[in-house]
Design a protein around this motif. Structure first.
Motif, PDB file in Angstrom:
ATOM      1  N   ARG A 225      38.050  34.048  47.228  1.00 52.26           N
ATOM      2  CA  ARG A 225      38.768  35.051  47.288  1.00 52.26           C
ATOM      3  C   ARG A 225      39.422  35.910  46.240  1.00 52.26           C
ATOM      4  NH1 ARG A 225      44.517  32.420  48.109  1.00 52.26           N
ATOM      5  NH2 ARG A 225      43.997  32.625  45.871  1.00 52.26           N
ATOM      6  N   ASP A 226      39.662  35.184  45.181  1.00 50.27           N
ATOM      7  CA  ASP A 226      40.074  35.755  44.102  1.00 50.27           C
ATOM      8  C   ASP A 226      39.142  37.011  43.384  1.00 50.27           C
ATOM      9  OD1 ASP A 226      42.291  34.097  44.322  1.00 50.27           O
ATOM     10  OD2 ASP A 226      41.635  32.846  42.221  1.00 50.27           O
ATOM     11  N   ALA A 227      37.890  36.592  43.449  1.00 47.11           N
ATOM     12  CA  ALA A 227      36.952  37.416  43.276  1.00 47.11           C
ATOM     13  C   ALA A 227      36.694  38.629  44.076  1.00 47.11           C
ATOM     14  CB  ALA A 227      35.387  36.817  43.074  1.00 47.11           C
ATOM     15  N   SER A 228      36.841  38.398  45.422  1.00 55.78           N
ATOM     16  CA  SER A 228      36.724  39.444  46.563  1.00 55.78           C
ATOM     17  C   SER A 228      37.928  40.591  46.196  1.00 55.78           C
ATOM     18  CB  SER A 228      36.704  38.668  47.569  1.00 55.78           C
ATOM     19  OG  SER A 228      38.251  38.421  48.183  1.00 55.78           O
ATOM     20  N   PHE A 229      38.871  40.272  45.505  1.00 51.19           N
ATOM     21  CA  PHE A 229      40.248  40.898  45.206  1.00 51.19           C
ATOM     22  C   PHE A 229      39.754  41.948  43.958  1.00 51.19           C
ATOM     23  CE2 PHE A 229      42.237  38.879  48.976  1.00 51.19           C
ATOM     24  CZ  PHE A 229      43.053  39.837  49.341  1.00 51.19           C
ATOM     25  N   GLY A 230      38.953  41.106  43.095  1.00 48.64           N
ATOM     26  CA  GLY A 230      38.573  42.004  41.982  1.00 48.64           C
ATOM     27  C   GLY A 230      39.358  41.277  40.806  1.00 48.64           C
ATOM     28  N   SER A 231      40.074  40.029  40.966  1.00 55.53           N
ATOM     29  CA  SER A 231      40.574  39.402  40.008  1.00 55.53           C
ATOM     30  C   SER A 231      39.673  39.574  38.415  1.00 55.53           C
ATOM     31  CB  SER A 231      41.006  37.950  40.367  1.00 55.53           C
ATOM     32  OG  SER A 231      41.613  37.271  39.322  1.00 55.53           O
ATOM     33  N   HIS A 232      40.433  39.899  37.413  1.00 55.83           N
ATOM     34  CA  HIS A 232      40.112  39.899  36.131  1.00 55.83           C
ATOM     35  C   HIS A 232      39.361  38.415  35.755  1.00 55.83           C
ATOM     36  CE1 HIS A 232      39.120  40.902  31.877  1.00 55.83           C
ATOM     37  NE2 HIS A 232      39.247  42.154  32.187  1.00 55.83           N
ATOM     38  N   PRO A 233      38.092  38.301  35.084  1.00 51.97           N
ATOM     39  CA  PRO A 233      37.671  37.015  34.673  1.00 51.97           C
ATOM     40  C   PRO A 233      38.414  36.287  33.712  1.00 51.97           C
ATOM     41  CG  PRO A 233      35.946  38.698  34.636  1.00 51.97           C
ATOM     42  CD  PRO A 233      37.165  39.506  34.890  1.00 51.97           C
ATOM     43  N   PRO A 270      34.306  44.025  44.779  1.00 51.55           N
ATOM     44  CA  PRO A 270      35.659  43.570  45.660  1.00 51.55           C
ATOM     45  C   PRO A 270      35.594  44.185  46.824  1.00 51.55           C
ATOM     46  CG  PRO A 270      36.193  44.099  43.340  1.00 51.55           C
ATOM     47  CD  PRO A 270      34.767  44.927  43.464  1.00 51.55           C
ATOM     48  N   VAL A 271      36.580  43.472  47.805  1.00 54.19           N
ATOM     49  CA  VAL A 271      36.516  44.260  49.139  1.00 54.19           C
ATOM     50  C   VAL A 271      37.882  45.221  49.396  1.00 54.19           C
ATOM     51  CG1 VAL A 271      35.511  42.323  50.222  1.00 54.19           C
ATOM     52  CG2 VAL A 271      38.009  42.107  49.957  1.00 54.19           C
ATOM     53  N   VAL A 272      38.667  45.121  48.157  1.00 52.15           N
ATOM     54  CA  VAL A 272      39.854  46.161  48.085  1.00 52.15           C
ATOM     55  C   VAL A 272      39.488  47.640  47.478  1.00 52.15           C
ATOM     56  CG1 VAL A 272      41.238  44.124  48.251  1.00 52.15           C
ATOM     57  CG2 VAL A 272      40.642  45.085  46.145  1.00 52.15           C
ATOM     58  N   PRO A 273      40.439  48.520  47.616  1.00 50.17           N
ATOM     59  CA  PRO A 273      40.143  49.794  47.138  1.00 50.17           C
ATOM     60  C   PRO A 273      40.186  49.383  45.636  1.00 50.17           C
ATOM     61  CG  PRO A 273      41.597  49.772  48.964  1.00 50.17           C
ATOM     62  CD  PRO A 273      41.518  48.425  48.777  1.00 50.17           C
ATOM     63  N   SER A 274      39.563  50.352  44.843  1.00 54.13           N
ATOM     64  CA  SER A 274      39.387  50.426  43.284  1.00 54.13           C
ATOM     65  C   SER A 274      40.768  50.667  42.780  1.00 54.13           C
ATOM     66  CB  SER A 274      38.278  51.261  43.034  1.00 54.13           C
ATOM     67  OG  SER A 274      38.710  52.687  43.505  1.00 54.13           O
ATOM     68  N   ASP A 275      41.612  51.476  43.444  1.00 49.34           N
ATOM     69  CA  ASP A 275      42.983  51.631  42.666  1.00 49.34           C
ATOM     70  C   ASP A 275      43.800  50.319  42.731  1.00 49.34           C
ATOM     71  OD1 ASP A 275      42.804  51.972  45.558  1.00 49.34           O
ATOM     72  OD2 ASP A 275      44.964  53.275  45.485  1.00 49.34           O
ATOM     73  N   VAL A 276      43.566  49.549  44.017  1.00 43.43           N
ATOM     74  CA  VAL A 276      44.400  48.256  43.820  1.00 43.43           C
ATOM     75  C   VAL A 276      44.002  47.395  42.749  1.00 43.43           C
ATOM     76  CG1 VAL A 276      44.688  46.420  45.361  1.00 43.43           C
ATOM     77  CG2 VAL A 276      44.936  48.526  46.363  1.00 43.43           C
ATOM     78  N   VAL A 277      42.474  47.327  42.678  1.00 39.94           N
ATOM     79  CA  VAL A 277      41.723  46.441  41.581  1.00 39.94           C
ATOM     80  C   VAL A 277      42.294  46.688  40.464  1.00 39.94           C
ATOM     81  CG1 VAL A 277      39.759  45.748  40.609  1.00 39.94           C
ATOM     82  CG2 VAL A 277      39.912  46.072  42.995  1.00 39.94           C
ATOM     83  N   GLN A 278      42.559  47.996  40.208  1.00 46.31           N
ATOM     84  CA  GLN A 278      42.838  48.516  38.835  1.00 46.31           C
ATOM     85  C   GLN A 278      44.288  48.192  38.309  1.00 46.31           C
ATOM     86  OE1 GLN A 278      42.102  53.022  38.528  1.00 46.31           O
ATOM     87  NE2 GLN A 278      39.728  52.394  38.739  1.00 46.31           N
ATOM     88  N   THR A 279      45.180  48.328  39.441  1.00 50.83           N
ATOM     89  CA  THR A 279      46.533  47.980  39.279  1.00 50.83           C
ATOM     90  C   THR A 279      46.596  46.379  39.181  1.00 50.83           C
ATOM     91  OG1 THR A 279      47.300  49.831  40.625  1.00 50.83           O
ATOM     92  CG2 THR A 279      48.754  47.779  40.162  1.00 50.83           C
ATOM     93  N   LEU A 280      45.678  45.606  39.754  1.00 46.68           N
ATOM     94  CA  LEU A 280      45.769  43.871  39.876  1.00 46.68           C
ATOM     95  C   LEU A 280      45.473  43.630  38.333  1.00 46.68           C
ATOM     96  CD1 LEU A 280      45.906  41.286  41.083  1.00 46.68           C
ATOM     97  CD2 LEU A 280      43.848  41.714  41.597  1.00 46.68           C
ATOM     98  N   ARG A 281      44.245  44.249  38.072  1.00 48.84           N
ATOM     99  CA  ARG A 281      43.805  43.859  36.720  1.00 48.84           C
ATOM    100  C   ARG A 281      44.644  44.112  35.416  1.00 48.84           C
ATOM    101  NH1 ARG A 281      37.240  43.926  36.441  1.00 48.84           N
ATOM    102  NH2 ARG A 281      36.871  42.367  37.933  1.00 48.84           N
TER     103      ARG A 281
END
Length: 314
Positions: A225-233, A270-281
């Protein structure tokens, strides 16, 4: 005095919850304010879940049982759970109410003023879009505050939305590896709504988080799940290092990391939008810098405040 009658609806997805759902229902019936309607979606249970709900429904006309066909036999599926919740919401969408609350079928509300207290919080803050109580889970004979609790993150099993907020984010998006509750929270925050978890409202969670189908299997899925949201390594490595003392020692963080990297091997993005991934990371890297400023012995500790903030960023 506020008129709270018919102010909210309650939605529950249940699958093979005969062991706990009676406790959940009784804790709702003790509330000072009852929901306008409570729709329980039985997702193909093979135990006595439906029979238990049906007995209560015969005595309380606001409680409604719906049986839906399950494609997964006796196995739980988090995507199926939230599809059931969305289906339940479609049954009440034409009605008038201000708030919509999700309640897992293995949750006991400890305060008889639980719903009243949350609605009061909404009334005090017009910008509050999502609120809920604090999760406690059993450790032996003791109920302990779940380390993942955070004042700024509401657990999916007890999420109550202001209806206009829930409609604005278009409800839950079913995901293969879970995280629908977190994604809904992120969407609410991006839309300008506040999110608040209330420490003074404890709830008991009878099935430990991610224990359905086996604890280690659940932890592996959490890594995916963490990886599917784009969580930073880097964030994932640090987070798992901080959990190195959890029993069984080293096993849980290694299993979670395995799930994280396994997702990377199986999927491209990831399964979420790229802008969400960028903000998250961006937020995660800031958190890593905060952690690395601390002495190493505190860095791997189980400090509840930091763990809570960690989980709120997944």
């Amino acid at each position: 005095m506020q008129n709270l009658a018919n102010s909210f609806v309650l939605l529950t997805a249940a699958k093979n919850e005969a062991k706990y759902i009676g406790v959940t229902i009784e804790s709702v019936l003790r509330q000072s304010v009852l929901p306008k309607a409570w729709h329980i979606m039985d997702d193909g249970s093979t135990d006595e879940t439906a029979d238990i709900v049906r007995r209560f429904a015969r005595q309380h006309n606001f409680l409604h049982l719906h049986t839906i066909a399950s494609r997964n036999g006796g196995e739980r599926n988090f995507g199926a759970q939230y599809r059931a919740i969305n289906k339940a919401y479609s049954l009440v969408k034409a009605e008038a109410f201000e708030f919509v609350c999700m309640l897992d079928a293995d949750i006991e509300l400890k305060s008889n003023y639980y719903f009243r207290s949350i609605i009061d919080e909404f009334e005090r803050d017009a910008d509050l879009g999502l609120a809920g109580g604090y999760i406690y889970e059993r450790s032996g004979d003791i109920w302990k505050c779940r380390p993942a609790n955070s004042p700024t993150s509401v657990a999916g099993g007890v999420q109550m939305f202001r209806r206009v907020c829930f409609d604005e984010i278009d409800g839950y998006q079913a995901l293969m590896y879970g995280g629908e509750d977190w994604l809904a929270q992120v969407h609410a925050q991006h839309a300008g709504w506040k999110v608040r978890s209330l420490l003074h409202l404890p709830v008991h969670h009878y099935r430990p988080t991610s224990s359905a189908g086996g604890r280690l299997k659940g932890i592996f899925r959490m890594g995916m799940r963490d990886a599917s949201f784009g969580s930073h390594p880097a964030f994932e490595l640090v987070k798992c290092a901080r959990r190195a003392r959890e029993a069984p020692v080293l096993i849980n963080p290694l299993v979670r990391l395995s799930g994280y990297f396994w997702y990377g091997l199986k999927h491209k993005s990831p399964v979420v939008p790229s802008d969400v991934v960028q903000t998250l990371r961006k937020e995660q890297i800031q958190r890593v810098f905060e952690w690395t400023k601390r002495p190493f012995n505190r860095f791997i500790s189980s400090d509840k405040a930091l763990v809570g903030r960690d989980e709120s960023l997944r």
